[in-house]
Design an enzyme around this catalytic site. Structure first.
Site, PDB file in Angstrom:
ATOM      1  N   HIS A   1       0.726  -1.371   0.014  1.00 57.76           N
ATOM      2  CA  HIS A   1      -0.114   0.093  -0.017  1.00 57.76           C
ATOM      3  C   HIS A   1       0.858   1.301   0.269  1.00 57.76           C
ATOM      4  CE1 HIS A   1      -3.110  -2.889   1.034  1.00 57.76           C
ATOM      5  NE2 HIS A   1      -2.783  -2.917   2.084  1.00 57.76           N
TER       6      HIS A   1
ATOM      7  N   HIS B   1      -6.843  -4.545  -1.233  1.00 60.72           N
ATOM      8  CA  HIS B   1      -6.076  -5.919  -1.349  1.00 60.72           C
ATOM      9  C   HIS B   1      -6.121  -6.715  -2.411  1.00 60.72           C
ATOM     10  CE1 HIS B   1      -6.198  -4.279   3.034  1.00 60.72           C
ATOM     11  NE2 HIS B   1      -5.116  -5.106   3.284  1.00 60.72           N
TER      12      HIS B   1
END
Length: 329
Positions: free
Chosen positions: A56, A217
């Site tokens: 991320h 995700h």
């Protein structure tokens, strides 16, 4: 797919080592390299700690520094950090005022941060703020309720600034929870995520398809539809966001257009321009905006729109000085 790495199992550790070396004036590794923290801690200040799986970036380590996070714990790609990492971060960064944990609402993150807090309850004062800003509310294999996505950086910035000015644990928790109904994000993907240990995308889109309401995700979104023009994409993202925001008199709207890792700046700024026009049509003029790649999903092609309706006090916290590897003003 060609990648610049030795092996998938060592990629995260090697990347973190390079990150710390590149920003050594601001950050350093904590004990046993279990986490990354501010190089210089402030005695008597609440330690603001966050973390999550790798993939991320620049979230969360890129937001460590004055006016934001004190420490961040990084797990393997799309995998929560372990309780012992989080516990080590609390032990090393608590300078007397306790620890505030900022946690994205994914089952793994919530479980491991809760376990760490229970393990540390006898030696630290701890509060937790769960970030739940995803407007794509629906079934998910990774969370119950709304996921924490790009709005996480807003929460980390406001709480980090408030901690820097001396706010106590109770005040920080109230601030974070009070923002919940006035912060929403929505994302779109034009291509899925390719994980480092294989060449298979987490979901496959045809050349004329896009996924609306994706997580960070590699999860599929709420629905798949035909590829649309930029105006229509902006509408599909903004309408759910506006529908779910709690109204606020005298709000200071904050707009963030965030790339997921595989979207070039030219497209992000184009989307920002169209988003501002859409919001103006609905009576919202952003008081401040941020455009760039901040909360990613590895190499996903796509973006998210985040809108926060801030109080004047919250807006001042957003505008307060910050010095991190990613945000500086």
């Amino acid at each position: 797919m060609t990648r610049i790495l030795h092996a998938a199992e060592t990629a995260v550790a090697q990347s973190l080592a390079g990150f710390v070396a590149a920003h050594e004036e601001l950050v350093t590794f904590g004990r046993d390299d279990k986490f990354v923290r501010r190089r210089t801690l402030s005695p008597g200040k609440v330690a603001v700690i966050s973390g999550g799986g790798a993939g991320h970036e620049p979230l969360h380590c890129g937001f460590i520094g004055v006016g934001m996070l004190d420490a961040a714990c990084t797990g393997h790609v799309f995998t929560s950090p372990t309780p012992d990492q989080i516990l080590a971060a609390m032990d090393e960064t608590d300078t007397g005022a306790g620890c505030l944990l900022v946690v994205k609402n994914y089952d793994g993150d919530v479980m491991n941060f809760e376990m760490a807090a229970e393990m540390a309850a006898d030696r630290h004062r701890i509060e937790t703020v769960i970030v739940e800003d995803d407007a794509a509310y629906g079934p998910s294999v990774r969370s119950r309720g709304r996921r924490g996505v790009a709005g996480t950086m807003v929460v980390e910035k406001l709480l980090g600034a408030a901690a820097e000015r001396g706010e106590d644990l109770a005040g920080l928790k109230a601030l974070g929870e009070g923002l919940s109904g006035r912060l929403r994000s929505m994302g779109v993907a034009l291509r899925g995520v390719t994980l480092p240990d294989n060449t298979r995308e987490t979901f496959a889109l045809g050349p004329d398809e896009m996924e609306i309401g994706v997580g960070i995700h590699g999860e599929p979104g709420l629905y798949r539809t035909g590829r649309a023009g930029a105006d229509e994409i902006v509408r599909l993202l903004c309408e759910p966001v506006l529908a779910q925001l709690s109204p606020l008199t005298d709000a200071r709207p904050l707009l963030i257009v965030n790339g997921f890792g595989g979207t070039p700046p030219i497209e992000l700024h184009l989307a920002h321009n169209l988003t501002r026009a859409f919001l103006r049509q609905h009576g919202i003029v952003p008081a401040r905006a941020l455009v760039g790649t901040f909360v990613t999903s590895l190499d996903m092609a796509g973006l998210s729109v985040t809108l926060a309706l801030l109080t004047p006090e919250e807006f001042a916290l957003w505008c307060a000085p910050v010095t991190t590897p990613t945000l500086v003003w």
